[in-house]
Every structure is written in C-alpha cells, then in structure tokens.
Design an enzyme around this catalytic site. Structure first.
Site, PDB file in Angstrom:
ATOM      1  CG  MET A 224      -1.903  -4.835   1.380  1.00  0.00           C
ATOM      2  SD  MET A 224      -0.266  -5.045   0.726  1.00  0.00           S
ATOM      3  CE  MET A 224      -0.583  -6.357  -0.428  1.00  0.00           C
ATOM      4  CB  SER A 225      -3.178  -2.857   7.830  1.00  0.00           C
ATOM      5  OG  SER A 225      -2.849  -2.397   9.124  1.00  0.00           O
ATOM      6  CB  SER A 226       1.958  -1.520   9.520  1.00  0.00           C
ATOM      7  OG  SER A 226       2.289  -0.676   8.449  1.00  0.00           O
TER       8      SER A 226
ATOM      9  N   GLY B  24       0.847  -1.212   0.000  1.00  0.00           N
ATOM     10  CA  GLY B  24       0.000   0.000   0.000  1.00  0.00           C
ATOM     11  C   GLY B  24       0.871   1.247   0.000  1.00  0.00           C
ATOM     12  CG  HIS B  25       3.267   2.226   3.414  1.00  0.00           C
ATOM     13  ND1 HIS B  25       3.257   1.087   4.173  1.00  0.00           N
ATOM     14  CD2 HIS B  25       2.709   3.195   4.173  1.00  0.00           C
ATOM     15  CE1 HIS B  25       2.734   1.346   5.354  1.00  0.00           C
ATOM     16  NE2 HIS B  25       2.381   2.616   5.383  1.00  0.00           N
TER      17      HIS B  25
ATOM     18  CD  GLN C 178     -11.202   4.612  -1.045  1.00  0.00           C
ATOM     19  OE1 GLN C 178     -10.965   4.567  -2.249  1.00  0.00           O
ATOM     20  NE2 GLN C 178     -12.231   3.974  -0.493  1.00  0.00           N
ATOM     21  CE  LYS C 179      -5.101   0.243   6.085  1.00  0.00           C
ATOM     22  NZ  LYS C 179      -5.369   0.455   7.513  1.00  0.00           N
TER      23      LYS C 179
END
Ligand code: PAF
Length: 282
Positions: free
Chosen positions: A184-186, A36-37, A148-149
């Site tokens: 996706m997320s850390s 995502g990043h 946008q998440k």
C-alpha cells in the site's frame, strides 16, 4: 478527536496529557491515508493512552521535478479515517507553520543515506530527518510508529534518534499489502490499470528472492539477476534499483548472512514505487 493546525494549539492540547502521565504515541504521515497508515494508528491506540497523527506534505523531502505539487491530498477523508481507528489528536500544519522563512538548520544522517533511495533522491533524507526531528520536538511522543515499506527511512530515523538522544521509542510495523500483494502506498492512485498490473512484479520478485534464499541460495548477484528479470519482464518497468544490503548498515553485500534487506525501487511511468523484505539468513 481534535484537529489542530498550529504548534501553539498542539502544545496546549498535549500539556495536560503529558502531565497526567499518559503514554503518547505518534504516527507522522503525509496524509492521503491508507490501510498501512491505519495499521500504525491502531497499534499506537493499542499500546498508548493518547495517539497523535500529523498530516503534513513536507516540501523539503521532495526533489526538483518530483511530485510535491501533485501529491494527493484529502484532509476531510483523512480525518474521518483517523477518527475511525480512535486517534485522539490530528496535527495538520501549513508549510509556513512548520518552516520559518529563514530556517537554516537541517538534520543530516550520513552513511545510511548514501545507498538505495538516498542515491536516487539526493537530499530526500535530510528533508525527512529534519521534519521528523521537528515533529518529535513538537509532539514529544513516547513512541513513534513507522512502516517497514520505508525501511531505509526507519533505519535513518532510528539512527538520528540514537545519535541525538531523542527520548522516543521507534516502532517499525510490517508492510500492509493489497490482496494481490502490492504494497500500500499513497502513490498507487497514480497508476493506470496496466501499470498497476506491472507493479505486481515488485512483490513477485521479492517473493522469488525469499524462495531462492529458502532453497539455500546465498549469492546476492544471482538473486538480483532473477529479480531484475522478473521486474523487467512486466514490460512497463523502469528500474531504479534492486539491492541486497545488510539491514543495519544498509551496505551492499555479496553473500547473504545475518539480517538482510532486499529492496527495490521501480518507476512505472511517472510513478516511483518502493518495496522490500527483510530476511534473517543463518
Ligand atoms: O513516511 C512519510 O510519510 C514521511 O516521510 C514522513 C515520515 C511523514 C516525514 O514527512
């Protein structure tokens, strides 16, 4: 690619770039980067002559009992990921570089921060807007890229930029998902295999909402009810919120019309995940 850790070095690096008239793109992050990043960085590299990424786990946006201390960190890995997509400069300051011990100024965006994550994480958005405003002042980018998440974060940052006349264009990029749909997320690294499976209910509930709207449903209550059923039937979910709001004001709506944000926040064990979709309803 250069790495700097102080505001002085950051200024030194950026001065000649700005003088040469090159467009500066900026991707603020808290590190532990994922696809995502990288998609935000690629966009910045594509659209701007020089791309700056900040990596800073910002303590002021975490509430008491939240995961500031255990938030995943891996600077070496982050740096090679930034390099792989053509980032020019990484700014990775420590907490004492970012905050004077007697700092007493905060940026607050009211209204937009009352609902959704603002309700369950009091003070969170003050931390976000304060650090983003500081980073904008340090980097002075032409464009800044957000995912946008974190749709409420983007709306709040946009409003801050408008209200404070900060000369930056805020660009919102689509959420990047795993092949099975998980955003996706850390924080996904915290999930056990069972929780990870249960977390797929977030995307499933959002897809169901989109289907219901496609088929003509306009009642927010009916859509929410179905979404909540889907999320709770995953077994491991503790619901924080499922909300249907106007995408601009972030106020709850009863009947879907115009641009609508459908947003969810759910805890799986200690891990709180968020996801959303935006739909335009005629
Ligand atoms: O989205 C994030 O990672 C953070 O909220 C941000 C924008 C880097 C501010 O700390």
């Amino acid at each position: 690619m250069r790495l700097v850790k102080t505001i002085r070095e950051l200024k030194q690096e950026l001065e000649p770039i700005r003088r040469s008239g090159v467009t500066v793109g900026f991707v603020p992050t808290m590190g532990y980067l994922h696809e995502g990043h990288l998609s935000l960085m690629r966009k910045s590299v594509e659209e701007c002559g020089f791309t700056v990424v900040s990596i800073f786990v910002n303590p002021t946006q975490f509430g008491p009992g939240e995961d500031y201390d255990r938030y995943p960190r891996d600077l070496e890995r982050d740096l090679s990921m930034c390099e792989s997509v053509g980032v020019d400069l990484v700014f990775a300051p420590g907490v004492s570089e970012m905050y004077e011990p007697d700092a007493c100024t905060r940026v607050t965006v009211s209204g937009l921060t009352q609902n959704l994550c603002g309700r369950s994480r009091p003070g969170h958005f003050d931390g976000v807007t304060t650090v983003v405003c500081k980073l904008f002042n340090m980097v002075r980018p032409d464009r800044a890229y957000f995912g946008q998440k974190d749709a409420q974060q983007v709306a709040v940052v946009r409003r801050m930029v408008r209200d404070l006349n900060i000369p930056v264009e805020v660009r919102e990029m689509p959420t990047v998902r795993e092949p099975d749909g998980l955003a996706m997320s850390s924080r996904n690294v915290y999930l056990s295999p069972d929780q990870r499976r249960a977390a797929l209910s977030l995307h499933r509930s959002l897809r169901t909402a989109a289907d219901m709207i496609e088929k003509g449903e306009r009642s927010a209550a009916k859509i929410r009810e179905r979404m909540i059923d889907i999320i709770l039937s995953s077994g491991l979910a503790e619901l924080d919120y499922v909300e249907i709001v106007d995408a601009d004001s972030l106020r709850n709506i009863d009947t879907l019309k115009g641009e609508v944000l459908i947003a969810v926040a759910v805890k799986f064990g200690q891990t709180r995940l968020i996801d959303n979709i935006k739909v335009v309803v005629h």
